[in-house]
Write a protein that holds these residues in place. Structure first.
Motif, mmCIF file in Angstrom:
data_model
loop_
_atom_site.group_PDB
_atom_site.id
_atom_site.type_symbol
_atom_site.label_atom_id
_atom_site.label_comp_id
_atom_site.label_asym_id
_atom_site.label_seq_id
_atom_site.Cartn_x
_atom_site.Cartn_y
_atom_site.Cartn_z
ATOM 1 N N ILE A 1 -72.185 7.716 103.282
ATOM 2 C CA ILE A 1 -71.981 7.643 104.740
ATOM 3 C C ILE A 1 -71.136 6.420 105.082
ATOM 4 O O ILE A 1 -70.249 6.472 105.938
ATOM 5 N N ARG A 2 -71.393 5.330 104.370
ATOM 6 C CA ARG A 2 -70.594 4.120 104.610
ATOM 7 C C ARG A 2 -69.125 4.379 104.282
ATOM 8 O O ARG A 2 -68.227 3.960 105.017
ATOM 9 N N MET A 3 -68.882 5.059 103.174
ATOM 10 C CA MET A 3 -67.493 5.375 102.810
ATOM 11 C C MET A 3 -66.846 6.267 103.858
ATOM 12 O O MET A 3 -65.702 6.064 104.261
ATOM 13 N N ILE A 4 -67.591 7.290 104.293
ATOM 14 C CA ILE A 4 -67.042 8.234 105.279
ATOM 15 C C ILE A 4 -66.751 7.516 106.599
ATOM 16 O O ILE A 4 -65.741 7.785 107.254
ATOM 17 N N SER A 5 -67.607 6.584 106.950
ATOM 18 C CA SER A 5 -67.488 5.932 108.263
ATOM 19 C C SER A 5 -66.513 4.764 108.277
ATOM 20 O O SER A 5 -65.955 4.429 109.325
ATOM 21 N N LEU B 1 -71.694 16.356 101.236
ATOM 22 C CA LEU B 1 -72.110 17.624 101.837
ATOM 23 C C LEU B 1 -73.358 18.258 101.202
ATOM 24 O O LEU B 1 -74.206 18.779 101.926
ATOM 25 N N PRO B 2 -73.499 18.224 99.875
ATOM 26 C CA PRO B 2 -74.692 18.850 99.301
ATOM 27 C C PRO B 2 -76.010 18.239 99.781
ATOM 28 O O PRO B 2 -77.052 18.903 99.722
ATOM 29 N N VAL B 3 -75.979 16.980 100.242
ATOM 30 C CA VAL B 3 -77.234 16.345 100.692
ATOM 31 C C VAL B 3 -77.246 16.132 102.207
ATOM 32 O O VAL B 3 -78.208 15.587 102.745
ATOM 33 N N ALA B 4 -76.209 16.564 102.886
ATOM 34 C CA ALA B 4 -76.118 16.313 104.331
ATOM 35 C C ALA B 4 -76.976 17.310 105.113
ATOM 36 O O ALA B 4 -77.204 18.437 104.671
ATOM 37 N N GLY B 5 -77.427 16.861 106.273
ATOM 38 C CA GLY B 5 -78.212 17.721 107.158
ATOM 39 C C GLY B 5 -77.637 17.704 108.560
ATOM 40 O O GLY B 5 -76.626 17.024 108.822
ATOM 41 N N PRO B 6 -78.260 18.437 109.494
ATOM 42 C CA PRO B 6 -77.753 18.503 110.868
ATOM 43 C C PRO B 6 -77.603 17.126 111.506
ATOM 44 O O PRO B 6 -76.705 16.909 112.341
ATOM 45 N N GLU B 7 -78.442 16.192 111.106
ATOM 46 C CA GLU B 7 -78.394 14.853 111.692
ATOM 47 C C GLU B 7 -77.132 14.087 111.307
ATOM 48 O O GLU B 7 -76.843 13.029 111.881
ATOM 49 N N HIS B 8 -76.392 14.623 110.348
ATOM 50 C CA HIS B 8 -75.183 13.925 109.887
ATOM 51 C C HIS B 8 -73.898 14.482 110.499
ATOM 52 O O HIS B 8 -72.802 14.057 110.125
#
Lengths: 207, 134
Positions: free
Chosen positions: A148-152, A168-175
């Motif tokens: 998330i830090r890299m993406i942000s 993406l494989p570990v991401a959920g709606p909150e992301h």
């Protein structure tokens, strides 16, 4: 002449054969025959004093199966020193070496986290892309946080897309907002926009 | 992995370890009328190429098990022996990367990101006249 009892041959100390074997294996790492080098690399598993030899071998080995064997043995030493020595090769011009090292580092979750501040700040964006590759395959409770830090925060779109793919494989709606934020940071990147648009319905369960 | 439509276009193998990249390239090519198969690394690509004649390979560089350069070398070797064009697409834009790709046997080397229009235009050019009778 009377019979003279021969003296029983002196038994070598039990540790000697093992010592010789280790020495032989270390020398065998430079054997011209790749099969011998591979055998040596695998035979040195658990031999801590051979770690410097194995690390040196990584840099010069050209045979894929030997290099894989060396990295397999080194992966058993999940220490910051070994991981740090391997991480240098993420910047290698040799694609086979940098991807093999990324795979090896992904199996070293104890020591890789200590390297991440430097890896995520590496001036070469290709090193940061390779770091995302490491995180994609590494089992660690904080993997999502780093991605998330890299993406942000990462300034290069290729790093962000690599991190998104890993995340993406570990991401959920909150992301969803994390991904939408990446699109806003790189509005002209078609692949990033496509990836996020394809991922969002799946995250929300509406795909 | 196969995502094939009912088109009669040229057959393309998209090779990339990143699922999102495969999806992106496959979607663009499918929409343009190509038949598309996917492989997640060089080894899968070689296996696919030995079983199926492709008209174009779209290959990433950094992949586990077998990287893109080795993959292309193997595609060009006697093991596979394909003469189909190879388009390499990578994040790598260091000096010499393109040279390595061409030395391995690639026809074209592009650096990500590649726009959809550009990918389809190049794929169409590289496969001109291929696959229309399939």
């Amino acid at each position: 002449m009377g019979l003279v009892r021969k003296q029983a041959p002196q038994q070598p100390e039990e540790v000697l054969p093992e010592k010789r074997s280790t020495e032989a294996l270390r020398e065998q790492l430079a054997d011209p025959d790749p099969d011998c080098r591979r055998e040596a690399a695998l035979g040195l598993e658990g031999v801590a004093e051979a770690v410097p030899d194995l690390l040196a071998r990584v840099a010069v080995e050209t045979e894929t199966n030997v290099r894989d064997a060396v990295l397999t043995t080194l992966s058993g030493y999940d220490t910051e020193q070994v991981a740090g020595s391997l991480a240098v090769h993420l910047a290698s011009d040799d694609a086979a070496l940098r991807t093999a090292v990324a795979e090896a580092l992904a199996t070293m979750p104890q020591s890789v986290p200590a390297l991440l501040p430097d890896l995520l700040a590496a001036p070469d964006h290709d090193v940061r892309v390779m770091t995302a590759m490491v995180l994609a395959d590494m089992t660690h409770p904080d993997t999502a946080v780093w991605l998330i830090r890299m993406i942000s925060e990462d300034p290069h779109p290729n790093v962000v897309t690599a991190a998104i793919d890993a995340f993406l494989p570990v991401a959920g709606p909150e992301h969803a907002s994390v991904l939408e934020g990446a699109v806003q940071r790189f509005p002209d990147d078609p692949f990033l926009r496509f990836t996020v648009q394809a991922a969002l319905p799946r995250l929300s369960g509406t795909a | 992995m196969t995502s094939e439509t009912e088109t009669t276009g040229a057959r393309v193998l998209v090779v990339d370890d990143a699922a999102t990249v495969r999806l992106y390239h496959s979607s663009l090519l499918l929409e343009a009328g190509f038949r598309v198969d996917e492989a997640a690394n060089g080894l899968e690509a070689v296996e696919a190429a030995m079983a199926t004649p492709f008209d174009l390979f779209v290959v990433d560089v950094n992949m586990p098990k077998m990287n893109g350069y080795t993959c292309v070398e193997t595609l060009r070797s006697e093991t596979v022996g394909t003469e189909a064009p190879v388009l390499m697409i990578s994040t790598e834009d260091r000096p010499g990367d393109a040279d390595r790709a061409y030395a391995a046997g690639a026809n074209l080397y592009l650096v990500k990101p590649v726009s959809g229009d550009r990918l389809v235009r190049i794929a169409t050019m590289l496969t001109a006249g291929k696959g229309m009778s399939a």
